[in-house]
Structure formats: C-alpha cells, structure tokens
Design an enzyme around this catalytic site. Structure first.
Site, PDB file in Angstrom:
ATOM      1  N   ASP A  52       0.716  -1.195  -0.025  1.00  0.00           N
ATOM      2  CA  ASP A  52       0.056   0.090   0.073  1.00  0.00           C
ATOM      3  C   ASP A  52       0.994   1.204  -0.085  1.00  0.00           C
ATOM      4  O   ASP A  52       0.330   2.519   0.119  1.00  0.00           O
ATOM      5  CB  ASP A  52      -1.010   0.015   1.121  1.00  0.00           C
ATOM      6  CG  ASP A  52      -0.282  -0.102   2.383  1.00  0.00           C
ATOM      7  OD1 ASP A  52       0.834  -0.087   2.488  1.00  0.00           O
ATOM      8  OD2 ASP A  52      -0.933   0.017   3.661  1.00  0.00           O
ATOM      9  N   SER A  53       2.174   1.072  -0.041  1.00  0.00           N
ATOM     10  CA  SER A  53       3.106   2.121  -0.237  1.00  0.00           C
ATOM     11  C   SER A  53       2.793   2.674  -1.691  1.00  0.00           C
ATOM     12  O   SER A  53       3.364   3.917  -1.855  1.00  0.00           O
ATOM     13  CB  SER A  53       4.642   1.646  -0.038  1.00  0.00           C
ATOM     14  OG  SER A  53       4.933   0.570  -0.845  1.00  0.00           O
ATOM     15  N   ASP A  91      -1.150  -5.999  -0.695  1.00  0.00           N
ATOM     16  CA  ASP A  91      -1.522  -5.503   0.513  1.00  0.00           C
ATOM     17  C   ASP A  91      -3.052  -5.225   0.663  1.00  0.00           C
ATOM     18  O   ASP A  91      -3.477  -4.609  -0.235  1.00  0.00           O
ATOM     19  CB  ASP A  91      -0.774  -4.221   0.808  1.00  0.00           C
ATOM     20  CG  ASP A  91       0.149  -4.076   1.948  1.00  0.00           C
ATOM     21  OD1 ASP A  91      -0.015  -5.042   2.712  1.00  0.00           O
ATOM     22  OD2 ASP A  91       0.871  -3.049   1.774  1.00  0.00           O
ATOM     23  N   LYS A 121      -1.308  -9.642   2.323  1.00  0.00           N
ATOM     24  CA  LYS A 121      -0.558  -9.114   3.394  1.00  0.00           C
ATOM     25  C   LYS A 121      -1.505  -8.229   4.277  1.00  0.00           C
ATOM     26  O   LYS A 121      -2.135  -7.350   3.739  1.00  0.00           O
ATOM     27  CB  LYS A 121       0.590  -8.461   3.069  1.00  0.00           C
ATOM     28  CG  LYS A 121       1.490  -7.757   4.463  1.00  0.00           C
ATOM     29  CD  LYS A 121       2.828  -7.289   3.931  1.00  0.00           C
ATOM     30  CE  LYS A 121       3.088  -6.194   3.445  1.00  0.00           C
ATOM     31  NZ  LYS A 121       2.447  -5.089   4.183  1.00  0.00           N
ATOM     32  N   GLU A 123      -1.558  -5.779   8.101  1.00  0.00           N
ATOM     33  CA  GLU A 123      -1.064  -5.174   9.040  1.00  0.00           C
ATOM     34  C   GLU A 123      -1.921  -5.320  10.478  1.00  0.00           C
ATOM     35  O   GLU A 123      -3.256  -5.164  10.454  1.00  0.00           O
ATOM     36  CB  GLU A 123      -1.067  -3.530   8.913  1.00  0.00           C
ATOM     37  CG  GLU A 123       0.191  -3.322   7.593  1.00  0.00           C
ATOM     38  CD  GLU A 123       0.320  -1.577   7.721  1.00  0.00           C
ATOM     39  OE1 GLU A 123       0.238  -0.965   8.655  1.00  0.00           O
ATOM     40  OE2 GLU A 123       0.900  -1.416   6.763  1.00  0.00           O
ATOM     41  N   GLU A 190       8.927  -4.980  10.257  1.00  0.00           N
ATOM     42  CA  GLU A 190       9.025  -3.636   9.726  1.00  0.00           C
ATOM     43  C   GLU A 190       9.986  -2.645  10.942  1.00  0.00           C
ATOM     44  O   GLU A 190       9.373  -2.481  12.026  1.00  0.00           O
ATOM     45  CB  GLU A 190       7.987  -2.742   9.089  1.00  0.00           C
ATOM     46  CG  GLU A 190       8.607  -1.383   8.621  1.00  0.00           C
ATOM     47  CD  GLU A 190       7.584  -0.891   7.457  1.00  0.00           C
ATOM     48  OE1 GLU A 190       6.704  -1.415   7.139  1.00  0.00           O
ATOM     49  OE2 GLU A 190       7.749   0.369   7.286  1.00  0.00           O
TER      50      GLU A 190
END
Ligand code: KIV
Length: 272
Positions: A52-53, A91, A121, A123, A190
């Site tokens: 999502d960067s 993401d 993925k 978070e 991270e």
C-alpha cells in the site's frame, strides 16, 4: 557474483518455508505496475509485494491511509499480469481488515478474485485475530505485517523504530506467535531492532521478511523506487540504493527535451 535462481518454476508459500529450513534467503521487492514487475520477475526476485506504499510512490499521498481497495486491486492486477515466477502478495489497505471478520473476508476475496494474486498481507496483531482466522479458513494465504505498521501512523504519531522498549517487544513476540498459530505463511517485520528480529526468526517456523530489521530475518524487502534511486528525498538508515535512476531519468528527459527543441528528433530514419 549473481546467486539468483535460473529455475523458472512458480514460487509457492510452501517453497518459502523450505527456503527458511534450508537457510536460503528470500529476496522481496515491491512493485505496482506491469513493466516493473516483469523486469524484476525476469531478474529472479522470489516475491513481489504490491504494497500500500503505492499510496506514496504511485499517487503521491503523504501516508498509506488514503489508498482504497479498488486502487490496490488495480495495481495488483497490473503486477500479476507482469509476473510469471515470483509469488505475488497484495497488501490489504487501511480499514479493510479491522475487526469485522465477514467484511474482512469479503475484501480479501475481492482482492484474490479480481487480481489473481497468490496471497495477501495484513497489518496488525491480536486485535485482528478473528479476521485473520476467517480469511485463512477460507483458503487465502496471509502474510502478517508487524513492528512498524504505517497504517497506524495516526495512533503512534511517528515512523520511529518499534519494539525498543520491553513491553512493546513482548507484545510483538506474542503477536508473531499468535499469527503463526493462526496459520499465516510468513511475517513481515518492519523497522525493529536487529536482535529482536533475529530472536523472533529463530522462535517461529514460518519465514520472516525484514525491512529495517537487520540481517537475521529469513528474507529482505525494500520498496522498488528506493532501491532504484528514483527518490532523492527518502534516505532511511536501512536503505541501500542499487541504482541512481533519478539522475539517469533526469538526464534522459533533458536530452530528449533538447533534441525536440533543436529539431534533432525525429530524424529521417525515425520518420515514415
Ligand atoms: O507497503 C509496503 O510497501 C510495505 C513494504 C514494507 C513491503 O508494506
């Protein structure tokens, strides 16, 4: 010396586990488009994460919070189209997996069905255990993302190293153990201390992928624009640049502009 694999067989989550067992490091980069995915896939990268960067690198938003599920689906589909061998992980963006397991499952199914990604993925730790369980039970492979979680920037107010203080390190270890129990196939760590990342990596049987987490993880990931040196303004300690595409592209653009202005382009052979 290049140690990348000539083997063209599609990478699976099972293979990542075998790589951990055999001590072979896992190479991971982000990508958000067809052309870049094709280049790094053909170069032999093991895993591509459509992070999502993309919110920052592709859209120019200040945080990852603004990217939507539809936008992530769009970028992921492009990457899947460019990839033959690498495992593609998409993401799940902010708000799509946040304590409502049925809603989370719907979002995860959309991501898998509409993109052809191999895995997703997510978070978060214990707070989203029911969501993660529901998604894994539906047959969707999940990578957990712990340590610094950019989607929680407004909660913590900083992108500083996480897990330095004892309580936070303990919660991180517990979250990793929980995620392994729930059945995630890997954990992205991270920006945490190298010793802590190495300890977690030794304690769990699934692969860890680090970014700013030292050399003790089972694999490493970096953002493609950072690795290629396309971005002059971001220089964290953990980053190593492998090219200076900012300069290469600036000079190429300037050369092109000059050629157009001076009528050096196109010439006869470049015309019909
Ligand atoms: O969004 C992202 O690019 C990430 C990387 C750390 C892989 O999560």
């Amino acid at each position: 010396m290049s140690v990348h694999k000539e083997d063209k067989k599609k990478i699976t989550t099972l293979q990542l586990k075998k790589m951990k067992q055999q001590g072979e490091k896992i190479s991971v980069l982000t990508a958000y488009d067809y052309t870049t995915a094709k280049i790094i896939d053909e170069a032999g990268i093991d895993v591509i994460i459509v992070g999502d960067s993309a919110s920052n690198t592709m859209i120019g938003n200040p945080t990852t919070l603004s990217i939507t599920l539809d936008q992530m689906i769009y970028y992921t589909k492009a990457v899947v189209n460019g990839t033959k061998r690498a495992l593609v992980i998409a993401d799940m963006p902010f708000g799509t997996v946040s304590g409502n397991p049925l809603k989370s499952l719907d979002a995860a199914i959309r991501m898998m069905q509409e993109t052809g990604a191999d895995a997703i993925k997510i978070e978060g730790g214990a707070e989203i255990r029911e969501d993660v369980k529901k998604i894994i039970d539906a047959g969707i492979p999940v990578m957990a993302h712990l340590g610094l979680m950019p989607q929680s920037i407004n909660k913590y107010g900083t992108y500083a190293v996480r897990g330095k203080e004892e309580g936070e390190a303990k919660k991180l270890i517990e979250d990793c153990q929980l995620m392994e129990e729930l059945g995630v196939f890997g954990i992205l760590l991270e920006k945490i201390p190298a010793d802590l990342a190495a300890q977690i990596t030794q304690q769990i049987s699934i692969p860890t992928i680090g970014i700013g987490a030292g050399a003790g993880t089972d694999g490493q990931v970096l953002v493609i624009q950072d690795v290629m040196g396309m971005n002059k303004d971001f220089s964290p300690k953990f980053l190593r640049r492998y090219a200076d595409l900012y300069t290469v592209m600036t000079e190429a653009a300037q050369h092109y502009i000059d050629d157009v202005k001076t009528m050096n382009f196109p010439n006869k052979t470049e015309s019909y």
